[in-house]
Scaffold this motif. Structure first.
Motif, PDB file in Angstrom:
ATOM      1  N   GLY A  16       0.813  -1.209   0.000  1.00 13.38           N
ATOM      2  CA  GLY A  16       0.000   0.000   0.000  1.00 13.38           C
ATOM      3  C   GLY A  16       0.844   1.254   0.000  1.00 13.38           C
ATOM      4  O   GLY A  16       0.539   2.226  -0.718  1.00 13.38           O
ATOM      5  N   GLY A  17       1.929   1.248   0.795  1.00 12.24           N
ATOM      6  CA  GLY A  17       2.813   2.408   0.844  1.00 12.24           C
ATOM      7  C   GLY A  17       3.478   2.676  -0.484  1.00 12.24           C
ATOM      8  O   GLY A  17       3.565   3.828  -0.942  1.00 12.24           O
ATOM      9  N   TRP A  18       3.954   1.619  -1.138  1.00 10.91           N
ATOM     10  CA  TRP A  18       4.595   1.785  -2.449  1.00 10.91           C
ATOM     11  C   TRP A  18       3.592   2.337  -3.463  1.00 10.91           C
ATOM     12  O   TRP A  18       3.912   3.224  -4.263  1.00 10.91           O
ATOM     13  N   SER A  19       2.378   1.805  -3.442  1.00  7.05           N
ATOM     14  CA  SER A  19       1.367   2.241  -4.405  1.00  7.05           C
ATOM     15  C   SER A  19       1.012   3.700  -4.221  1.00  7.05           C
ATOM     16  O   SER A  19       0.800   4.427  -5.199  1.00  7.05           O
ATOM     17  N   VAL A  20       0.944   4.153  -2.973  1.00  9.32           N
ATOM     18  CA  VAL A  20       0.622   5.556  -2.711  1.00  9.32           C
ATOM     19  C   VAL A  20       1.749   6.469  -3.190  1.00  9.32           C
ATOM     20  O   VAL A  20       1.511   7.542  -3.743  1.00  9.32           O
ATOM     21  N   ARG A  21       2.980   6.000  -2.990  1.00  6.07           N
ATOM     22  CA  ARG A  21       4.127   6.823  -3.410  1.00  6.07           C
ATOM     23  C   ARG A  21       4.325   6.812  -4.920  1.00  6.07           C
ATOM     24  O   ARG A  21       4.891   7.739  -5.489  1.00  6.07           O
ATOM     25  N   HIS A  22       3.893   5.728  -5.578  1.00  8.21           N
ATOM     26  CA  HIS A  22       4.059   5.603  -7.033  1.00  8.21           C
ATOM     27  C   HIS A  22       2.673   5.367  -7.662  1.00  8.21           C
ATOM     28  O   HIS A  22       2.421   4.331  -8.285  1.00  8.21           O
ATOM     29  N   ARG A  23       1.823   6.341  -7.493  1.00 10.06           N
ATOM     30  CA  ARG A  23       0.414   6.163  -7.843  1.00 10.06           C
ATOM     31  C   ARG A  23       0.200   5.822  -9.314  1.00 10.06           C
ATOM     32  O   ARG A  23      -0.467   4.838  -9.653  1.00 10.06           O
ATOM     33  N   TRP A  24       0.780   6.625 -10.179  1.00  9.02           N
ATOM     34  CA  TRP A  24       0.560   6.402 -11.608  1.00  9.02           C
ATOM     35  C   TRP A  24       1.220   5.119 -12.087  1.00  9.02           C
ATOM     36  O   TRP A  24       0.686   4.416 -12.964  1.00  9.02           O
ATOM     37  N   VAL A 214     -15.732   2.563  -7.698  1.00  6.39           N
ATOM     38  CA  VAL A 214     -14.365   2.050  -7.551  1.00  6.39           C
ATOM     39  C   VAL A 214     -14.344   0.536  -7.301  1.00  6.39           C
ATOM     40  O   VAL A 214     -13.642  -0.200  -8.011  1.00  6.39           O
ATOM     41  N   PRO A 215     -15.096  -0.002  -6.310  1.00  8.34           N
ATOM     42  CA  PRO A 215     -15.067  -1.455  -6.101  1.00  8.34           C
ATOM     43  C   PRO A 215     -15.571  -2.243  -7.301  1.00  8.34           C
ATOM     44  O   PRO A 215     -15.020  -3.296  -7.637  1.00  8.34           O
ATOM     45  N   VAL A 216     -16.627  -1.748  -7.945  1.00  5.81           N
ATOM     46  CA  VAL A 216     -17.194  -2.461  -9.090  1.00  5.81           C
ATOM     47  C   VAL A 216     -16.198  -2.503 -10.245  1.00  5.81           C
ATOM     48  O   VAL A 216     -15.990  -3.558 -10.872  1.00  5.81           O
ATOM     49  N   LEU A 217     -15.566  -1.373 -10.536  1.00  5.37           N
ATOM     50  CA  LEU A 217     -14.604  -1.323 -11.641  1.00  5.37           C
ATOM     51  C   LEU A 217     -13.395  -2.203 -11.363  1.00  5.37           C
ATOM     52  O   LEU A 217     -12.890  -2.883 -12.272  1.00  5.37           O
ATOM     53  N   SER A 331      -6.595  -5.333  -4.827  1.00  2.43           N
ATOM     54  CA  SER A 331      -7.114  -4.577  -3.686  1.00  2.43           C
ATOM     55  C   SER A 331      -6.012  -3.980  -2.830  1.00  2.43           C
ATOM     56  O   SER A 331      -6.197  -2.920  -2.227  1.00  2.43           O
ATOM     57  N   VAL A 332      -4.859  -4.649  -2.746  1.00  4.26           N
ATOM     58  CA  VAL A 332      -3.788  -4.136  -1.877  1.00  4.26           C
ATOM     59  C   VAL A 332      -2.713  -3.384  -2.662  1.00  4.26           C
ATOM     60  O   VAL A 332      -1.757  -2.896  -2.066  1.00  4.26           O
ATOM     61  N   THR A 333      -2.873  -3.303  -3.989  1.00  8.00           N
ATOM     62  CA  THR A 333      -1.870  -2.571  -4.781  1.00  8.00           C
ATOM     63  C   THR A 333      -2.485  -1.387  -5.515  1.00  8.00           C
ATOM     64  O   THR A 333      -2.251  -0.236  -5.157  1.00  8.00           O
ATOM     65  N   VAL A 334      -3.330  -1.675  -6.504  1.00  7.27           N
ATOM     66  CA  VAL A 334      -3.850  -0.576  -7.307  1.00  7.27           C
ATOM     67  C   VAL A 334      -4.914   0.227  -6.559  1.00  7.27           C
ATOM     68  O   VAL A 334      -5.063   1.434  -6.784  1.00  7.27           O
ATOM     69  N   LEU A 335      -5.672  -0.392  -5.649  1.00  8.18           N
ATOM     70  CA  LEU A 335      -6.712   0.342  -4.930  1.00  8.18           C
ATOM     71  C   LEU A 335      -6.151   1.503  -4.108  1.00  8.18           C
ATOM     72  O   LEU A 335      -6.691   2.619  -4.181  1.00  8.18           O
ATOM     73  N   PRO A 336      -5.073   1.296  -3.315  1.00  7.16           N
ATOM     74  CA  PRO A 336      -4.508   2.448  -2.594  1.00  7.16           C
ATOM     75  C   PRO A 336      -4.064   3.563  -3.543  1.00  7.16           C
ATOM     76  O   PRO A 336      -4.223   4.746  -3.226  1.00  7.16           O
ATOM     77  N   ALA A 337      -3.515   3.182  -4.697  1.00  2.05           N
ATOM     78  CA  ALA A 337      -3.076   4.191  -5.660  1.00  2.05           C
ATOM     79  C   ALA A 337      -4.264   4.976  -6.205  1.00  2.05           C
ATOM     80  O   ALA A 337      -4.208   6.206  -6.342  1.00  2.05           O
ATOM     81  N   VAL A 338      -5.349   4.286  -6.524  1.00  2.00           N
ATOM     82  CA  VAL A 338      -6.545   4.955  -7.042  1.00  2.00           C
ATOM     83  C   VAL A 338      -7.122   5.903  -5.994  1.00  2.00           C
ATOM     84  O   VAL A 338      -7.491   7.044  -6.304  1.00  2.00           O
ATOM     85  N   LEU A 339      -7.197   5.416  -4.753  1.00  2.00           N
ATOM     86  CA  LEU A 339      -7.738   6.262  -3.682  1.00  2.00           C
ATOM     87  C   LEU A 339      -6.842   7.473  -3.432  1.00  2.00           C
ATOM     88  O   LEU A 339      -7.320   8.566  -3.129  1.00  2.00           O
ATOM     89  N   SER A 340      -5.526   7.271  -3.559  1.00  2.00           N
ATOM     90  CA  SER A 340      -4.600   8.381  -3.379  1.00  2.00           C
ATOM     91  C   SER A 340      -4.766   9.406  -4.492  1.00  2.00           C
ATOM     92  O   SER A 340      -4.731  10.616  -4.254  1.00  2.00           O
ATOM     93  N   LEU A 341      -4.954   8.938  -5.727  1.00  2.00           N
ATOM     94  CA  LEU A 341      -5.156   9.840  -6.854  1.00  2.00           C
ATOM     95  C   LEU A 341      -6.474  10.608  -6.734  1.00  2.00           C
ATOM     96  O   LEU A 341      -6.545  11.797  -7.034  1.00  2.00           O
ATOM     97  N   LEU A 342      -7.498   9.918  -6.275  1.00  2.00           N
ATOM     98  CA  LEU A 342      -8.808  10.553  -6.163  1.00  2.00           C
ATOM     99  C   LEU A 342      -8.868  11.541  -5.008  1.00  2.00           C
ATOM    100  O   LEU A 342      -9.470  12.608  -5.122  1.00  2.00           O
ATOM    101  N   GLY A 343      -8.221  11.166  -3.893  1.00  2.00           N
ATOM    102  CA  GLY A 343      -8.290  12.035  -2.717  1.00  2.00           C
ATOM    103  C   GLY A 343      -9.728  12.273  -2.308  1.00  2.00           C
ATOM    104  O   GLY A 343     -10.545  11.349  -2.240  1.00  2.00           O
ATOM    105  N   LYS A 344     -10.089  13.529  -2.081  1.00  2.00           N
ATOM    106  CA  LYS A 344     -11.451  13.850  -1.666  1.00  2.00           C
ATOM    107  C   LYS A 344     -12.448  13.697  -2.807  1.00  2.00           C
ATOM    108  O   LYS A 344     -13.662  13.687  -2.591  1.00  2.00           O
ATOM    109  N   ARG A 345     -11.916  13.567  -4.036  1.00  2.00           N
ATOM    110  CA  ARG A 345     -12.819  13.383  -5.180  1.00  2.00           C
ATOM    111  C   ARG A 345     -13.535  12.037  -5.142  1.00  2.00           C
ATOM    112  O   ARG A 345     -14.466  11.817  -5.916  1.00  2.00           O
TER     113      ARG A 345
END
Length: 759
Positions: A16-24, A214-217, A331-345
């Protein structure tokens, strides 16, 4: 960093930490993986299961002989002619004229071959009122249903000219067409409707469109990637349509659930005042870890299907295992990145009256299900359970044991046509009339005879003896037909079994053919193989194979689930209670199935019928699926309880905290699963109804009685003994949960009844 920079250990937290730091990069890698998996899979193509691979025992041997010889049996059809008046017989002029008219009409279509008269083949019933005109469809048997329409219309025209007779066509091609017309899109519609149903429930749970999407996609992309992987894996383990459908069902359920667990925890931490990045770190270290433990446990359960030795089950097991693994990793890799990119969006598209901010005001808590008083209902239930845990345990366990009791009399078999579809289709009535007039005639046993010289005097004599003894033994009333393929030195012998659609009686006739008639005739000729196949034989062989697989599958799933829980929670007590509670949940689901579908108790409430039996494959399938899926909830709840215990709460307070704070997410997840499974309970086929009702009932019981009453009651009674871990088990690997940043600096509580509690 955020509210603190405490480092956490564990693969989920690091991922999760790596995904947040390397979101894209994380999102790009996931998209590339999905595209590559589907692209490579499409290029490789799918290897379909052959008949010889799908079947077991003698049925598999018979199919292998036919395949090796290159013989593709055509789709056989029959036209049943029956006098409406008891006085009209097959010997009467009008009856003979109708037979001639049928033969000419079907031949004129150009779609059939090998048309035979009942007067030549002696396919006339004992009472003389019924006769069969038989023929084969031209072309591939698998696609014959697409070409049978002109033949059916020709028979209907003859019926109009002979009102004194009932003239009806039945066979593999006509049945396939009838079922495709009536139910062809039934199953696909159920699969596709599962997605909007899940999305609608998530909208209610999250109150925001983006958060629900997000969960459905993510679940859909996991399913798409797995489809590609299945195509590649099919070159090692061939696949079929059933495995694809099961994969979609399981993938949607776990994919949405895992994202739901993660997203709700991130929301909860933000609602508690933490910044977005810290909330993601806590979600990764807690819910992320629970997802991995749950996912691995589900994969192990699905792997149990590989021990059945049945190709269809092995395909389902591999497909389910792969989609769970892909959904877990996503769920433990791309999901944290997506949530980090979206933020409050992630809150974009709010539905005001459904959004947690609105509900939070009335709940006077920090989030929907995100605090100890976040669920009024479960707070009230927990108050009663924890005040009287012994009484709660006895009442809840007693109720589930009572529900499970009917399972002791479970009867399994492959459902016959009338059991599967009832009287919803006219062709079912034709099937019943044909079986009454010609017992076993609709589904005869088929003996595939292979010899060095099929036309030798010795083999011909043995075939003649077999035909005679099949009737004289009482196993068949005839006629026993023989079709010889000279070039391949193979003969097909068709034996209508006494018992017809009554599988219990038909299996007794099959035993006589296999154990008495065959050894006394064909078995005496050297070099002759004569495996017996057909629907009745296939059902018996499948049951026998499945029966022998139950013990190893059961032991494998239970043992490995126990070990995973033991290593993940470092508690012998938790591991044992987890297994017992899951078995109780499965037992209750079995009891409901038997009560509703075998005995017919309350069947009308779910639009079903009591058909006297449970479809053969369902009990083992349900055990594996439910044992795996129920771990989702169990791991998630126990993780929160353990997390609270490690923060210094007493076991009793930790139970209260863990159950109530997970109530919202588990309720949402359970509602999604129940809704998706219930869709399959609405299908017309009784086997699909059984699967849908069984899965939905088990999940409902698991998410309410098991997790809301039994689990807290048992843990409250055990107290500190919940965390017992004998010192002699210290040598085992430590797979215990990660610490959240908030808990990392808090010392674990003192040792209790064994090794001290660790994170």
């Amino acid at each position: 960093m955020g509210n603190g920079d405490t480092r956490v250990r564990g693969i989920a937290a690091r991922a999760g930490g790596w995904s947040v730091r390397h979101r894209w990069a994380a999102v790009g890698i996931w998209v590339l993986f999905v595209v590559l998996a589907m692209g490579l899979g499409s290029a490789a193509g799918t290897v379909e299961l052959k008949d010889s691979e799908q079947l077991t025992g003698e049925t598999s041997q018979a199919a292998a002989i036919a395949e090796k010889a290159g013989i593709d049996e055509p789709a056989g059809e029959s036209v049943l002619l029956q006098g409406r008046d008891t006085g009209l017989k097959a010997t009467d002029t009008e009856f003979r004229a109708a037979v001639d008219a049928v033969m000419k009409a079907v031949e004129a279509t150009g779609k059939v071959t090998a048309v035979t008269s009942p007067y030549e083949t002696e396919t006339i019933s004992k009472d003389g009122r019924s006769a069969l005109v038989q023929f084969d469809m031209r072309g591939d048997a698998d696609t014959a249903g697409e070409r049978v329409e002109p033949v059916l219309k020709a028979v209907e025209e003859v019926q109009k000219d002979h009102e004194a007779l009932r003239i009806e066509e039945i066979g593999g091609a006509s049945m396939n067409k009838t079922f495709d017309d009536a139910f062809g899109d039934d199953f696909k519609q159920a699969e596709f409707s599962a997605v909007p149903v899940a999305l609608g429930i998530l909208l209610v749970a999250f109150g925001a469109l983006v958060a629900a999407l997000v969960p459905v996609l993510l679940a859909i992309t996991a399913i798409v990637a797995t489809m590609g992987l299945m195509m590649i894996v099919s070159h090692i383990q061939p696949m079929d349509d059933t495995s694809s459908s099961v994969m979609l069902l399981v993938g949607l359920a776990v994919g949405v659930d895992y994202c739901l667990f993660y997203l709700r925890r991130e929301r909860e931490e933000r609602a508690a005042g933490r910044d977005h990045e810290t909330a993601l770190r806590i979600a990764a270290a807690t819910s992320g870890r629970a997802i991995i433990v749950s996912g691995v446990t589900v994969c192990v359960a699905m792997a149990g299907m590989l021990f059945t030795g049945i190709a269809t089950f092995k395909a389902m097991g591999l497909a389910s295992l792969m989609v769970v693994a892909v959904a877990m990793v996503g769920s433990v890799t791309v999901l944290p990145a997506v949530l980090s990119l979206l933020g409050k969006r992630v809150e974009t598209g709010r539905i005001p009256f459904l959004h947690p901010d609105k509900r939070r005001k009335s709940a006077n808590g920090s989030g929907n299900g995100g605090s100890d008083n976040g669920s009024r209902f479960w707070t009230s239930v927990l108050r009663v359970v924890l005040a009287k845990p012994a009484i709660s345990l006895v009442v809840a366990a007693g109720a589930l044991v009572a529900i499970a009791a009917p399972a002791l009399g479970m009867k399994t078999q492959n459902l016959t046509l009338d059991q599967e579809f009832g009287d919803s289709l006219p062709i079912v009535a034709t099937y019943d009339r044909l079986n009454e007039a010609f017992p076993g005639g609709s589904d005869p046993a088929e003996v595939v005879v292979r010899a060095d010289d099929i036309n030798s005097a010795e083999v011909k004599s043995a075939l003649a003896d077999f035909r005679a003894q099949a009737v004289s033994s009482g196993a068949s009333r005839g006629p026993v037909e023989v079709k010889v393929h000279d070039a391949q030195n193979i003969a097909f012998v068709y034996v209508p079994l006494v018992g017809g659609s009554n599988l219990d009686k038909a299996e007794k006739s099959l035993e006589i053919i296999r154990d008495e008639v065959r050894p006394a005739t064909l078995g005496k000729v050297d070099g002759v193989e004569a495996p017996v196949t057909g629907q009745v034989a296939g059902s018996k062989d499948f049951n026998d194979q499945l029966g022998s697989a139950v013990a190893p599958v059961f032991v494998f799933v239970v043992l490995f689930a126990f070990l995973l829980m033991l290593l993940s929670f470092r508690s012998l007590t938790i591991a044992i209670t987890s297994i017992v509670l899951n078995l109780l949940s499965v037992g209750a689901a079995y009891g409901i199935l038997v009560a509703v579908f075998q005995h017919g108790w309350g069947a009308s409430l779910v639009g079903a019928e009591g058909v006297g039996a449970i479809i053969t494959w369902l009990p083992l399938f349900l055990f594996v699926i439910l044992f795996g899926l129920s771990m989702d909830y169990h791991v998630f709840v126990v993780s929160r309880i353990r997390e609270a215990r490690l923060r210094g709460l007493t076991t009793r307070d930790a139970i209260q905290h863990g159950v109530v704070t997970t109530a919202g997410v588990i309720t949402s997840a359970a509602v999604i699963m129940v809704a998706v499974f219930a869709i399959f309970g609405t299908l017309s086929m009784q086997s699909m109804k059984q699967m849908g009702v069984g899965l939905a009932a088990a999940v409902l019981i698991d998410a309410t009685i098991i997790r809301g009453v039994l689990l807290p009651a048992v843990m409250a009674l055990l107290g500190e003994r919940n965390w017992y871990f004998p010192k002699w088990l210290n040598r085992l690997p430590d797979l215990s949960h990660d610490e959240s940043p908030e808990a990392a600096s808090i010392l674990p509580p003192p040792a209790v009844a064994g090794e001290k509690v660790r994170v």
